[in-house]
Design a protein around this motif. Structure first.
Motif, short mmCIF file in Angstrom:
data_model
loop_
_atom_site.label_atom_id
_atom_site.label_comp_id
_atom_site.label_asym_id
_atom_site.label_seq_id
_atom_site.Cartn_x
_atom_site.Cartn_y
_atom_site.Cartn_z
N SER A 8 -11.08 0.99 5.67
CA SER A 8 -11.45 -0.01 4.65
C SER A 8 -11.03 -1.42 5.00
N PHE A 9 -9.86 -1.56 5.65
CA PHE A 9 -9.31 -2.91 5.82
C PHE A 9 -9.21 -3.37 7.28
N ILE A 10 -9.24 -2.43 8.22
CA ILE A 10 -9.09 -2.82 9.61
C ILE A 10 -10.35 -2.52 10.41
N GLY A 11 -10.90 -1.32 10.24
CA GLY A 11 -12.10 -0.93 10.97
C GLY A 11 -11.78 -0.44 12.35
N ASP A 12 -12.79 -0.37 13.19
CA ASP A 12 -12.61 0.11 14.55
C ASP A 12 -11.80 -0.88 15.38
N GLU A 13 -11.00 -0.34 16.29
CA GLU A 13 -10.21 -1.19 17.16
C GLU A 13 -11.14 -1.95 18.11
N PRO A 14 -10.78 -3.20 18.44
CA PRO A 14 -11.63 -4.01 19.34
C PRO A 14 -11.63 -3.43 20.76
N VAL A 68 0.86 -1.18 0.00
CA VAL A 68 0.00 0.00 0.00
C VAL A 68 0.90 1.23 0.00
N VAL A 69 0.77 2.09 -1.00
CA VAL A 69 1.67 3.21 -1.23
C VAL A 69 0.93 4.52 -1.03
N HIS A 70 1.50 5.42 -0.25
CA HIS A 70 0.88 6.73 -0.03
C HIS A 70 0.91 7.55 -1.32
N PRO A 71 -0.19 8.23 -1.66
CA PRO A 71 -0.24 8.97 -2.94
C PRO A 71 0.64 10.20 -3.00
N ASP A 72 1.28 10.59 -1.89
CA ASP A 72 2.28 11.66 -1.97
C ASP A 72 3.52 11.21 -2.74
N MET A 73 3.67 9.91 -2.94
CA MET A 73 4.81 9.35 -3.67
C MET A 73 4.38 9.06 -5.11
N PRO A 74 4.79 9.84 -6.08
CA PRO A 74 4.34 9.65 -7.46
C PRO A 74 5.09 8.51 -8.16
N VAL A 75 4.83 7.29 -7.72
CA VAL A 75 5.53 6.12 -8.24
C VAL A 75 4.54 5.16 -8.89
N LEU A 76 5.09 4.16 -9.58
CA LEU A 76 4.30 3.06 -10.12
C LEU A 76 4.62 1.80 -9.32
N LYS A 135 -10.54 20.10 -1.33
CA LYS A 135 -10.06 19.80 0.02
C LYS A 135 -10.90 20.55 1.05
N TYR A 136 -12.12 20.06 1.28
CA TYR A 136 -12.97 20.65 2.30
C TYR A 136 -12.70 19.99 3.65
N ARG A 137 -12.75 18.69 3.67
CA ARG A 137 -12.38 17.95 4.88
C ARG A 137 -11.83 16.60 4.44
N HIS A 138 -10.90 16.65 3.51
CA HIS A 138 -10.40 15.46 2.84
C HIS A 138 -9.87 14.46 3.87
N ASN A 139 -10.44 13.26 3.87
CA ASN A 139 -10.05 12.21 4.81
C ASN A 139 -8.64 11.71 4.48
N GLY A 140 -7.76 11.68 5.48
CA GLY A 140 -6.37 11.28 5.27
C GLY A 140 -6.26 9.87 4.71
N PHE A 141 -5.21 9.65 3.91
CA PHE A 141 -5.05 8.37 3.22
C PHE A 141 -4.98 7.20 4.18
N TRP A 142 -4.19 7.32 5.25
CA TRP A 142 -4.05 6.19 6.16
C TRP A 142 -5.34 5.95 6.94
N ASN A 143 -6.13 6.98 7.17
CA ASN A 143 -7.44 6.78 7.78
C ASN A 143 -8.35 5.99 6.85
N ARG A 144 -8.24 6.28 5.56
CA ARG A 144 -9.04 5.54 4.58
C ARG A 144 -8.63 4.06 4.57
N VAL A 145 -7.31 3.83 4.59
CA VAL A 145 -6.82 2.45 4.59
C VAL A 145 -7.33 1.71 5.84
#
Length: 269
Positions: free
Chosen positions: A263-269, A171-179, A250-260
């Motif tokens: 989507s994949f982990i959810g709330d902590e137990p 999973v790559v942060h979009p601040d890094m313009p890589v392929l 960018k009104y309240r753009h949700n941070g990338f790692w928060n999105r990750v």
């Protein structure tokens, strides 16, 4: 401010679009589907992908805003019960934006030397229709490996959370313009060897895939985001980081790692 509303065909999305139309008209926003400054998508990430490709030739003048009518996506910041809050943000717009890198895809055909260009927000893959794909893979103009397997996938940073991730990619942060180059079911034995690992490619390099041992009439399957193309007589497919970018308001753009995490982990137990 000129606005276009791009919604999917679901009943819920149609109702949200109708609400937006009414509330925005009451506040004297201008509706312009041909040359909008803001494109509001209503649906999910698939809807935003469709809007992106619809306006691909106007990306330098457009910012996207995503309203989700299902679960939270990577490109949709607003819930369908937050329409009034979104309109307040549109009224106080200061033209700030967050930008993500894109992928240029160039397909060159053997007999005609014609080059077909595509633009991807998430990823593109190349596969053989039927038997396994054999292809020489070049990175930055240098031969890297001879691949054998089901196919190859090249993803953007935002696309790294999709198909590429299912192939074992990072999973790559979009601040890094890589392929990111990932193999699809590669064959590795005493005869055939590949790197068998996803590769992160510098924005200064490019990836070229040259299919081998193909008849002129034999088809390959090229995917660009959610679109599929059956093509014959392909000489090579090249990928590089595009000079274009996609822009989100960018009104309240949700941070990338928060999105990750969502989507994949959810709330902590």
């Amino acid at each position: 401010m000129k606005i276009s509303i791009f919604a999917n065909d679901s009943e819920k999305s149609a109702a949200i679009k109708q609400q937006l139309n009414k509330k925005l008209a009451e506040r004297h926003f201008i509706f312009d589907d041909k040359n909008p400054e803001i494109v509001i998508t209503v649906g999910g990430d698939g809807t935003l992908l469709s809007a992106f490709h619809h306006y691909a030739d106007k990306l330098d003048q457009i910012r996207f805003v995503g309203v989700h009518t299902g679960h939270l996506g990577f490109y949709t910041d607003w819930r369908d019960d937050e329409i009034d809050d979104l309109i307040i943000s549109l009224q106080s717009d200061n033209r700030q934006s967050v930008s993500y890198p894109l992928l240029d895809v160039a397909v060159k055909f053997r007999q005609t030397n014609k080059i077909q260009q595509y633009l991807a927000l998430n990823e593109s893959s190349l596969r053989r229709v039927g038997p396994t794909l054999a292809a020489d893979v070049y990175i930055g103009g240098d031969l890297f490996e001879r691949f054998r397997g089901d196919g190859l996938c090249v993803a953007t940073p935002t696309g790294s959370t999709g198909y590429s991730k299912s192939l074992g990619g990072a999973v790559v942060h979009p601040d890094m313009p890589v392929l990111q180059l990932a193999e699809i079911s590669s064959i590795n034995n005493r005869v055939f060897r590949t790197i068998s690992s996803p590769l992160i490619i510098s924005p200064n390099d490019w990836v070229t895939i040259i299919p081998i041992a193909l008849a002129h009439s034999e088809e390959l399957l090229l995917t660009v985001d959610s679109s599929y193309y059956h093509m014959a007589d392909i000489e090579q497919v090249s990928y590089k980081v595009s000079k274009k970018k996609v822009h989100f308001a960018k009104y309240r753009h949700n941070g990338f790692w928060n999105r990750v995490k969502d989507s994949f982990i959810g709330d902590e137990p």
